[in-house]
Design a protein around this motif. Structure first.
Motif, PDB file in Angstrom:
ATOM      1  N   GLU A  12      14.897  -1.451 -30.091  1.00 54.26           N
ATOM      2  CA  GLU A  12      16.030  -0.527 -30.179  1.00 54.26           C
ATOM      3  C   GLU A  12      16.986  -0.610 -28.991  1.00 54.26           C
ATOM      4  N   GLU A  13      16.927  -1.652 -28.178  1.00 49.27           N
ATOM      5  CA  GLU A  13      17.888  -1.828 -27.089  1.00 49.27           C
ATOM      6  C   GLU A  13      19.145  -2.548 -27.568  1.00 49.27           C
ATOM      7  N   ASN A  35      15.298  -2.925 -35.152  1.00 48.26           N
ATOM      8  CA  ASN A  35      16.241  -1.827 -35.437  1.00 48.26           C
ATOM      9  C   ASN A  35      17.682  -2.113 -35.036  1.00 48.26           C
ATOM     10  N   VAL A  36      18.111  -3.351 -35.200  1.00 49.05           N
ATOM     11  CA  VAL A  36      19.507  -3.702 -34.959  1.00 49.05           C
ATOM     12  C   VAL A  36      20.335  -3.106 -36.094  1.00 49.05           C
ATOM     13  N   LYS A  37      21.461  -2.501 -35.758  1.00 48.96           N
ATOM     14  CA  LYS A  37      22.279  -1.842 -36.770  1.00 48.96           C
ATOM     15  C   LYS A  37      23.368  -2.738 -37.362  1.00 48.96           C
ATOM     16  N   SER A  38      23.878  -3.690 -36.564  1.00 49.27           N
ATOM     17  CA  SER A  38      24.972  -4.552 -37.015  1.00 49.27           C
ATOM     18  C   SER A  38      24.807  -5.963 -36.471  1.00 49.27           C
ATOM     19  N   VAL A  39      25.188  -6.933 -37.307  1.00 54.28           N
ATOM     20  CA  VAL A  39      25.148  -8.338 -36.916  1.00 54.28           C
ATOM     21  C   VAL A  39      26.511  -8.957 -37.210  1.00 54.28           C
ATOM     22  N   TYR A  58      17.816  -2.861 -46.035  1.00 52.19           N
ATOM     23  CA  TYR A  58      17.467  -2.069 -44.850  1.00 52.19           C
ATOM     24  C   TYR A  58      18.673  -1.421 -44.161  1.00 52.19           C
ATOM     25  N   GLY A  59      19.851  -1.606 -44.702  1.00 56.14           N
ATOM     26  CA  GLY A  59      21.034  -0.942 -44.168  1.00 56.14           C
ATOM     27  C   GLY A  59      21.590  -1.543 -42.893  1.00 56.14           C
ATOM     28  N   VAL A  60      21.369  -2.822 -42.684  1.00 56.25           N
ATOM     29  CA  VAL A  60      21.939  -3.500 -41.515  1.00 56.25           C
ATOM     30  C   VAL A  60      23.307  -4.054 -41.916  1.00 56.25           C
ATOM     31  N   GLU A  61      24.329  -3.673 -41.179  1.00 55.03           N
ATOM     32  CA  GLU A  61      25.675  -4.179 -41.460  1.00 55.03           C
ATOM     33  C   GLU A  61      25.783  -5.615 -40.956  1.00 55.03           C
ATOM     34  N   TYR A  62      26.529  -6.442 -41.674  1.00 51.57           N
ATOM     35  CA  TYR A  62      26.733  -7.822 -41.260  1.00 51.57           C
ATOM     36  C   TYR A  62      28.138  -8.257 -41.638  1.00 51.57           C
ATOM     37  N   LYS A  63      28.673  -9.167 -40.808  1.00 46.52           N
ATOM     38  CA  LYS A  63      30.044  -9.621 -41.048  1.00 46.52           C
ATOM     39  C   LYS A  63      30.296 -10.944 -40.340  1.00 46.52           C
TER      40      LYS A  63
END
Length: 95
Positions: A12-13, A35-39, A58-63
């Motif tokens: 979570e860092e 627990n990465v939120k965005s990639v 899992y709700g991880v945003e990616y772009k």
């Protein structure tokens, strides 16, 4: 690369992960477990797009960065790292 990164930091860092290529399936699992939120990535890894299914679940945003943003990064690196000088210094070592 992702495996090495998460060996160096605590869970979570990392909220936002910026990488060159989209992650492979196994690295995607590591990213989710940490627990990465965005990639954000520069280019999609052509051999594997299964990360999208995992990230969606899992709700991880990616772009993938847009062309304009990629060009800004290239310009910054070119202007601040003096690639022309580096290229001239290594010209004799080309393989």
């Amino acid at each position: 690369a992702e495996q090495n990164l998460f060996n160096l930091i605590k869970n979570e860092e990392c909220d936002l992960l910026c990488i060159n290529y989209s992650p492979c399936f196994n690295c995607s699992k590591i990213i989710i477990a940490n627990n990465v939120k965005s990639v954000v990535y520069l280019k999609e890894y052509e051999k594997c797009s299964k990360f999208k299914d995992l990230f969606d679940f899992y709700g991880v945003e990616y772009k993938e960065l847009e062309t304009e943003s990629k060009q800004k990064i290239k310009d910054y690196l070119f202007n601040n790292l003096n690639f022309l000088e580096l290229e001239s210094q290594t010209e004799n070592y080309k393989v």
